[in-house]
Design an enzyme around this catalytic site. Sequence first.
Site, PDB file in Angstrom:
ATOM      1  CG  HIS A  70     -10.778   9.875   3.230  1.00 47.04           C
ATOM      2  ND1 HIS A  70      -9.455  10.558   3.252  1.00 47.04           N
ATOM      3  CD2 HIS A  70     -10.376   8.597   3.765  1.00 47.04           C
ATOM      4  CE1 HIS A  70      -8.573   9.780   3.724  1.00 47.04           C
ATOM      5  NE2 HIS A  70      -8.977   8.622   3.850  1.00 47.04           N
ATOM      6  CG  ASN A 143      -3.825   8.863   3.977  1.00 52.77           C
ATOM      7  OD1 ASN A 143      -4.843   9.097   3.211  1.00 52.77           O
ATOM      8  ND2 ASN A 143      -4.165   7.647   4.689  1.00 52.77           N
ATOM      9  CG  HIS A 334     -11.001   0.748  -6.808  1.00 54.50           C
ATOM     10  ND1 HIS A 334     -10.529   0.050  -5.605  1.00 54.50           N
ATOM     11  CD2 HIS A 334     -11.335  -0.418  -7.762  1.00 54.50           C
ATOM     12  CE1 HIS A 334     -10.448  -1.216  -5.875  1.00 54.50           C
ATOM     13  NE2 HIS A 334     -10.994  -1.500  -7.124  1.00 54.50           N
ATOM     14  CE1 TYR A 357      -9.676   1.750  -0.413  1.00 52.67           C
ATOM     15  CE2 TYR A 357     -10.394   3.970  -1.083  1.00 52.67           C
ATOM     16  CZ  TYR A 357     -10.007   3.123  -0.259  1.00 52.67           C
ATOM     17  OH  TYR A 357      -9.064   3.754   0.876  1.00 52.67           O
TER      18      TYR A 357
HETATM   19 FE1  HDE Z   1      -9.288   4.406   2.412  1.00 55.40          FE
HETATM   20  N1  HDE Z   1     -11.560   4.247   1.901  1.00 55.40           N
HETATM   21  N2  HDE Z   1      -9.645   2.456   3.362  1.00 55.40           N
HETATM   22  N3  HDE Z   1      -7.531   4.436   3.013  1.00 55.40           N
HETATM   23  N4  HDE Z   1      -9.319   6.356   1.530  1.00 55.40           N
HETATM   24  C1  HDE Z   1     -12.390   5.229   1.426  1.00 55.40           C
HETATM   25  O1  HDE Z   1     -13.653   4.919  -0.370  1.00 55.40           O
HETATM   26  C2  HDE Z   1     -10.638   1.966   3.289  1.00 55.40           C
HETATM   27  C3  HDE Z   1      -6.810   3.428   3.641  1.00 55.40           C
HETATM   28  C4  HDE Z   1      -8.227   6.826   1.295  1.00 55.40           C
HETATM   29  O2  HDE Z   1     -11.241  11.301  -2.073  1.00 55.40           O
HETATM   30  C5  HDE Z   1     -13.792   4.845   1.003  1.00 55.40           C
HETATM   31  O3  HDE Z   1     -14.743   6.272  -1.948  1.00 55.40           O
HETATM   32  C6  HDE Z   1     -10.247   0.566   4.075  1.00 55.40           C
HETATM   33  C7  HDE Z   1      -5.494   3.762   3.501  1.00 55.40           C
HETATM   34  C8  HDE Z   1      -8.627   8.150   0.597  1.00 55.40           C
HETATM   35  O4  HDE Z   1     -12.687   9.926  -2.765  1.00 55.40           O
HETATM   36  C9  HDE Z   1     -13.717   3.575   1.703  1.00 55.40           C
HETATM   37  C10 HDE Z   1      -9.049   0.848   4.588  1.00 55.40           C
HETATM   38  C11 HDE Z   1      -5.438   4.841   2.695  1.00 55.40           C
HETATM   39  C12 HDE Z   1      -9.794   7.996   0.423  1.00 55.40           C
HETATM   40  C13 HDE Z   1     -12.161   3.233   2.203  1.00 55.40           C
HETATM   41  C14 HDE Z   1      -8.810   2.101   3.994  1.00 55.40           C
HETATM   42  C15 HDE Z   1      -6.771   5.405   2.443  1.00 55.40           C
HETATM   43  C16 HDE Z   1     -10.108   6.900   1.157  1.00 55.40           C
HETATM   44  C17 HDE Z   1     -14.637   5.997   1.506  1.00 55.40           C
HETATM   45  C18 HDE Z   1      -8.397  -0.213   5.232  1.00 55.40           C
HETATM   46  C19 HDE Z   1      -4.174   5.587   2.471  1.00 55.40           C
HETATM   47  C20 HDE Z   1     -10.803   9.069  -0.010  1.00 55.40           C
HETATM   48  C21 HDE Z   1     -15.119   6.473   0.215  1.00 55.40           C
HETATM   49  C22 HDE Z   1      -7.928  -1.407   4.767  1.00 55.40           C
HETATM   50  C23 HDE Z   1      -3.082   4.827   1.605  1.00 55.40           C
HETATM   51  C24 HDE Z   1     -10.724   9.167  -1.581  1.00 55.40           C
HETATM   52  C25 HDE Z   1     -14.510   5.934  -0.695  1.00 55.40           C
HETATM   53  C26 HDE Z   1     -11.737  10.038  -2.200  1.00 55.40           C
HETATM   54  C27 HDE Z   1     -11.772   6.586   1.108  1.00 55.40           C
HETATM   55  C28 HDE Z   1     -11.865   2.181   2.543  1.00 55.40           C
HETATM   56  C29 HDE Z   1      -7.454   2.418   4.615  1.00 55.40           C
HETATM   57  C30 HDE Z   1      -6.808   6.547   1.515  1.00 55.40           C
HETATM   58  C31 HDE Z   1     -14.670   3.248   2.396  1.00 55.40           C
HETATM   59  C32 HDE Z   1     -11.559  -0.591   3.963  1.00 55.40           C
HETATM   60  C33 HDE Z   1      -4.235   2.972   4.191  1.00 55.40           C
HETATM   61  C34 HDE Z   1      -7.715   9.059   0.279  1.00 55.40           C
HETATM   62  O5  HDE Z   1     -14.004   2.777   0.457  1.00 55.40           O
END
Ligand code: HDE
Length: 665
Positions: A70, A143, A334, A357
Amino acid sequence: MAKNKKQEQLDQFRKSHEGEPMTTNNGTKVSEDELTLTAGERGPSLLEDFHFREKIMHFDHERIPERVVHARGFGAHGEFQVYEDLSEYTSADFLTNPDKVTPVFVRISTVQGSKGSPDTVRDVRGFATKFYTDEGIFDLVGNDIPVFFIQDAIKFPDLIHAVKPEPDTETPQGGTAHDTFWDFFAENPETSHTAVWAMSDRGIPKNIRQIEGFGVHTYRLVNAQGEAFFVKFHWRPVHGLESLVWDEAQILQGKDIDFHRKDLHESIEKGDYPAWELGLQILREDQEFDFDFDLLDPTKIWPEDEVPVKVVGKMTLNRNVDNVFDEIEQVAFHPGHVVPGIDFSNDPLLQGRLFSYTDTQISRLGGPNFNQIPINRPVNKVRNNQRDAMHQMNIHEGQTSYHKNALEGNCPFTSSKAEGGYVHYPEKVEGHKIRKRSDSFKDYYSQAKLYLNSLTKPEFAHTVDGFSFEIGKCKSMDVRQRAVNQLNKIDRELAERVADNVGVQVPEENEEVKSDKKDSQLTMEKYDRPLPGHSVAVLVNGDIDAETLKNYAKTFAEHGLNYAFVGKQQKDLSDDISINETYDTAHATLFDSLVILSDGNGLIPDAEEFAALSYKHKKPIIFNEAASKDLQDGKVKLDAPGIFVSDDPQTIVKAFDQVRYWDRA
Ligand code: HDE
């Protein structure tokens, strides 16, 4: 030319900062900002030049690590208001008081590409909302697709390694059309459902105002009596749901890499505020096992025909950021930021996210005090005994920083549930420590089939094209074959058509899900698409007088349409009518519809080309009588759907009866 809004803003900014001298970061007034301190005119630079050293040192550290996923995103401020008191389900203050206006900040992002990748790539969009409630921050980090590729957080690094550019060539940027992603798809069948969404029109939204949003996971709502409900969160776009055509999306990647962010920014500047309604699907705890899927499985939707969405409130984005880095880049979302009345389920993907997060912010934002950055601060007062660490912004007064204490009257003290303290829902849990996925998570294909069954014919055809493009880009024929083998387990027609397109065999045995079950809420056609916010390019070909253009401008303004007059050169035709775009600056892909005005002396080739591309992308086109007679190149058929011949500007309303004429050959 007339003074535009940007110029007015600049003038205002200048006025409010008049008389402010430049200083160093320590407040010393700067006398010279263009010349380094040197020993003599042609001599060496001097180390004592503190202004030079500070300026370069700061510049050297201007970049912070981009988000690992993202990375590319854009956002805005706004507000949320609930329509009715939801205290039957939740004690959250912002969901129970219809008079309360809660500030929000939203960031919408692509997942795969790096920070500089184009906006219009085929990808899932992140849809993250920060609610600054009076009881603390609630982040809904979702999402634009309601399901996810994997079921267990431990697989996230694998998914992302497969999705991201391949390590030996660092390609492709901003796309999943490559071997490792489709290899992952073929070997991890839980990806099937999300993949069909991403390959459909949902993967290429027209803009980020017209996307849906989903919390994806099952969460819990808990009311003041301690009763809990399962809940799925939905954002439903007030402006409807629209997609690009894949060919158009690809051209846009070159024509305007910032297409989505500009659209969001400009619509807010114009006061045409993007808005979404908050929807909830709510189930009682005793309904947990009433379905043929597991409520804890993030690869599953709750079909809306079975569990209708209750629309409960509205969010409006009404203020652009002042500084993209300070706000959009530094915002830290988060899923674990919750307020009393909202709780988690045991979805193993959600549980893993609760660790990730905060952890990621430490490398991205440089330490554990990221909550003190202005965009991340709650609106209510923060008090606890956490102290020190990198980038501490507070000056903590007092002698004690521990609990319990008597020296400062045991402040800050904890609060009971009745006093507004967050108390986790006391779900009863027992079991063995095991690494095992529940059998109830193992149906990977039924809902992928449900989705495909629910699409309109053009939507299904676009999905075939999406898969064919992506799998066809894989270099390994083995990957292509294995990917098609997976499709064969979802839908035979999809597998056959894609196999044909990418040069592999469809498996002999038809293993598709035998179901013709549909859900009426899965097609993008379910939304109205109100006229305001759509755009029109008006090609001014030859000698068209200002009065005629004024009539068009008036009609477009009446209907809230954005428009540009496009000609060979930019020029003023009268005090208030200008040709403001040329064939160099405007392009067919940048507009939703087209009006071609001609004086009857022939269309220039640029205009014919513009029309042919709009025609190919199924957009409404209006020719004035003269232009319709001038058409030469034969690519545009005047009797095709969505082509109008008229001199009446009001025809635009009829033309936008459909935003895309999918039945145009
Ligand atoms: Fe994320 N995801 N994600 N994700 N995600 C990040 O956090 C992660 C997942 C989503 O505009 C990171 O600050 C894991 C699902 C959005 O700043 C990180 C898993 C969904 C955004 C991270 C998922 C999301 C992130 C990277 C599997 C939809 C952007 C930077 C368990 C429900 C937020 C950050 C923004 C961002 C980890 C799966 C949505 C690395 C480990 C499912 C919208 O922490």
